[in-house]
Scaffold this active site. Sequence first.
Site, PDB file in Angstrom:
ATOM      1  N   ASN A 247       4.156   7.224  -5.735  1.00  0.00           N
ATOM      2  CA  ASN A 247       2.754   7.469  -6.104  1.00  0.00           C
ATOM      3  C   ASN A 247       2.487   8.972  -6.177  1.00  0.00           C
ATOM      4  O   ASN A 247       2.383   9.644  -5.150  1.00  0.00           O
ATOM      5  CB  ASN A 247       1.845   6.804  -5.062  1.00  0.00           C
ATOM      6  CG  ASN A 247       0.367   6.956  -5.396  1.00  0.00           C
ATOM      7  OD1 ASN A 247       0.001   7.577  -6.403  1.00  0.00           O
ATOM      8  ND2 ASN A 247      -0.494   6.392  -4.560  1.00  0.00           N
TER       9      ASN A 247
ATOM     10  N   LYS B 271       0.857  -1.186   0.000  1.00  0.00           N
ATOM     11  CA  LYS B 271       0.000   0.000   0.000  1.00  0.00           C
ATOM     12  C   LYS B 271       0.894   1.238   0.000  1.00  0.00           C
ATOM     13  O   LYS B 271       1.985   1.211   0.593  1.00  0.00           O
ATOM     14  CB  LYS B 271      -0.882  -0.018   1.270  1.00  0.00           C
ATOM     15  CG  LYS B 271      -1.732   1.223   1.487  1.00  0.00           C
ATOM     16  CD  LYS B 271      -2.836   1.343   0.465  1.00  0.00           C
ATOM     17  CE  LYS B 271      -3.604   2.658   0.614  1.00  0.00           C
ATOM     18  NZ  LYS B 271      -4.515   2.893  -0.522  1.00  0.00           N
TER      19      LYS B 271
ATOM     20  N   LYS C 176       4.132   6.130 -10.300  1.00  0.00           N
ATOM     21  CA  LYS C 176       2.729   5.784 -10.596  1.00  0.00           C
ATOM     22  C   LYS C 176       2.015   7.078 -10.967  1.00  0.00           C
ATOM     23  O   LYS C 176       1.894   7.997 -10.153  1.00  0.00           O
ATOM     24  CB  LYS C 176       2.089   5.146  -9.354  1.00  0.00           C
ATOM     25  CG  LYS C 176       0.598   4.857  -9.462  1.00  0.00           C
ATOM     26  CD  LYS C 176       0.343   3.435  -9.902  1.00  0.00           C
ATOM     27  CE  LYS C 176      -1.096   3.013  -9.746  1.00  0.00           C
ATOM     28  NZ  LYS C 176      -1.290   2.085  -8.653  1.00  0.00           N
TER      29      LYS C 176
ATOM     30  N   CYS D  76      -2.618   9.865  -6.030  1.00  0.00           N
ATOM     31  CA  CYS D  76      -3.798   9.501  -5.234  1.00  0.00           C
ATOM     32  C   CYS D  76      -4.831  10.622  -5.357  1.00  0.00           C
ATOM     33  O   CYS D  76      -4.551  11.773  -5.035  1.00  0.00           O
ATOM     34  CB  CYS D  76      -3.451   9.279  -3.764  1.00  0.00           C
ATOM     35  SG  CYS D  76      -4.943   8.903  -2.803  1.00  0.00           S
TER      36      CYS D  76
ATOM     37  N   ASN E 243     -13.563   4.206  -5.460  1.00  0.00           N
ATOM     38  CA  ASN E 243     -13.029   4.177  -4.098  1.00  0.00           C
ATOM     39  C   ASN E 243     -12.577   5.557  -3.681  1.00  0.00           C
ATOM     40  O   ASN E 243     -12.199   6.391  -4.509  1.00  0.00           O
ATOM     41  CB  ASN E 243     -11.854   3.187  -4.000  1.00  0.00           C
ATOM     42  CG  ASN E 243     -10.515   3.824  -4.345  1.00  0.00           C
ATOM     43  OD1 ASN E 243      -9.881   4.456  -3.484  1.00  0.00           O
ATOM     44  ND2 ASN E 243     -10.086   3.710  -5.589  1.00  0.00           N
ATOM     45  N   SER E 244     -12.650   5.756  -2.382  1.00  0.00           N
ATOM     46  CA  SER E 244     -12.010   6.928  -1.790  1.00  0.00           C
ATOM     47  C   SER E 244     -11.461   6.487  -0.439  1.00  0.00           C
ATOM     48  O   SER E 244     -11.973   6.851   0.618  1.00  0.00           O
ATOM     49  CB  SER E 244     -12.992   8.090  -1.619  1.00  0.00           C
ATOM     50  OG  SER E 244     -12.292   9.206  -1.101  1.00  0.00           O
ATOM     51  N   MET E 245     -10.434   5.636  -0.510  1.00  0.00           N
ATOM     52  CA  MET E 245      -9.876   5.040   0.704  1.00  0.00           C
ATOM     53  C   MET E 245      -9.177   6.097   1.564  1.00  0.00           C
ATOM     54  O   MET E 245      -9.235   6.048   2.795  1.00  0.00           O
ATOM     55  CB  MET E 245      -8.875   3.937   0.341  1.00  0.00           C
ATOM     56  CG  MET E 245      -9.404   2.872  -0.614  1.00  0.00           C
ATOM     57  SD  MET E 245     -10.886   2.057  -0.014  1.00  0.00           S
ATOM     58  CE  MET E 245     -10.190   1.075   1.282  1.00  0.00           C
TER      59      MET E 245
ATOM     60  N   GLY F 134      -8.357  -2.005 -15.550  1.00  0.00           N
ATOM     61  CA  GLY F 134      -9.292  -2.775 -16.359  1.00  0.00           C
ATOM     62  C   GLY F 134      -8.857  -4.179 -16.677  1.00  0.00           C
ATOM     63  O   GLY F 134      -9.427  -4.813 -17.576  1.00  0.00           O
TER      64      GLY F 134
HETATM   65  N1  OXC Z   1      -5.480   5.565  -5.666  1.00  0.00           N
HETATM   66  C1  OXC Z   1      -4.532   5.778  -4.726  1.00  0.00           C
HETATM   67  O1  OXC Z   1      -3.422   6.133  -5.069  1.00  0.00           O
HETATM   68  N2  OXC Z   1      -4.862   5.614  -3.419  1.00  0.00           N
HETATM   69  C2  OXC Z   1      -6.111   5.076  -3.045  1.00  0.00           C
HETATM   70  N3  OXC Z   1      -7.078   5.105  -4.051  1.00  0.00           N
HETATM   71  C3  OXC Z   1      -6.736   5.274  -5.359  1.00  0.00           C
HETATM   72  O2  OXC Z   1      -7.558   5.181  -6.239  1.00  0.00           O
HETATM   73  C4  OXC Z   1      -6.563   5.643  -1.718  1.00  0.00           C
HETATM   74  O3  OXC Z   1      -5.940   5.263  -0.719  1.00  0.00           O
HETATM   75  O4  OXC Z   1      -7.485   6.454  -1.681  1.00  0.00           O
END
Ligand code: OXC
Length: 308
Positions: free
Chosen positions: A124, A44, A161, A127, A68-70, A247
Amino acid sequence: MNLSITIAGVRFPSCFMNAAGARCVTREELEALGRSQSGAIVTKSMTLEPRQGNPEPRYYGFPSGSINSMGLPNLGYRAYAQIIPDLKRFQKPVIASVAGFGEEDFVTIAATINECRPDLIEVNLSCPNIPGEPQIGYDAEASERLLKRVRKVVSVPMGVKLPPYFDPAHQEAMARVLERVGVDFLSLINSVGNGLVVDPEREAVVIKPKGGFGGLGGTLIKPVALANVRAFWKLFAGRLPIIGTGGVISGVDAFEHLLCGASAVQVGTVLVEEDLGVFERLERELASVLARKGYDSPAACRGKLKEL
Ligand code: OXC
C-alpha cells in the site's frame, strides 16, 4: 455462471473481494470474510506496531459515497503473521496488505509476512490519512526505491495499491517505475485523498481527524477509478493484471471495471454499508449482466471497452 478468475497464477473462486481496510482488521473479521462469498481475504494494511488509528468519528457514509480517515488502525504485522496461516483453511486466496512509515518498515513487514505464504502481497503506497506522511505513490523516486527493496524479500506474487492519478504524465512515470521493479499485479485505486465533506446544518465537517479532510470512496469516485484502470491497462498493453477498486456498488459497476481492463474488483464503501451479504448480491448481478451481454466469464469482457 462461473465468476472465477486468475491473477498472477493464483485462482480466485470469485472476481469480487473486500478492499483492504473494509471489515478486515481483526481475526474475527478476516474469518468472517473467509466464510463469506468473497473471492479472497484481503487484510487491513499492516504496520510495524499495532495502531488504534485516528480519533473518531473517522468514517462517514452519505448517499454518493464515503469519507474516511481511519489512520491505519491494525493489529501490527506480528499478529497478522499468526493469523494468515490459519486463514488457509477457507481455501481462497489471502492477500496481505503491507504499509509502513518509511522504507525500513515495509521491508521488515514484507519479509516476515512473505514467510507466512499469503497467496499475494499488496504493497500500500497510498494511505492518505496519516498526518505528516505524504502518500508515497505520489513520489515516483521514493516509490521505486522502496519497491525495489521490497521486491527483493517477496517471493509470492507482489502487487501495488496506488493512489488515483489525475494526469497521464504521472501514470506514465509510475508505469515506468513498475516496469523496472517488476510487479505482478496492480490494485487501482485507493481512496481519493484529502477530500472534504461539509454538513451545512451543523456548519461542520463530518469526521474529526485532520480538520475533516479524508479519503473519498464509493460511487462518486467511480469515474476516477475507471480512468486509472483504463490508463494502466493501456500502458501495460493488458499484460499486467489489475484489481479495480472504487465505486463498485452494483454488478454493472463491476462490469464497467472489467471492460476498462480489471481482472477482479474490490469493494470498500458498499461492504462497510451493506455487510458481507453484498458479495452474493454483486455476484448475482454481475452474472446476469454478463449473460445478457453474451459473455461467459469475467475474463471474456476484460479490456473490451470501445472507443468512439
Ligand atoms: N486508505 C488507506 O490506505 N487506509 C485507510 N484509508 C484509506 O482511504 C486508513 O486506514 O486511513
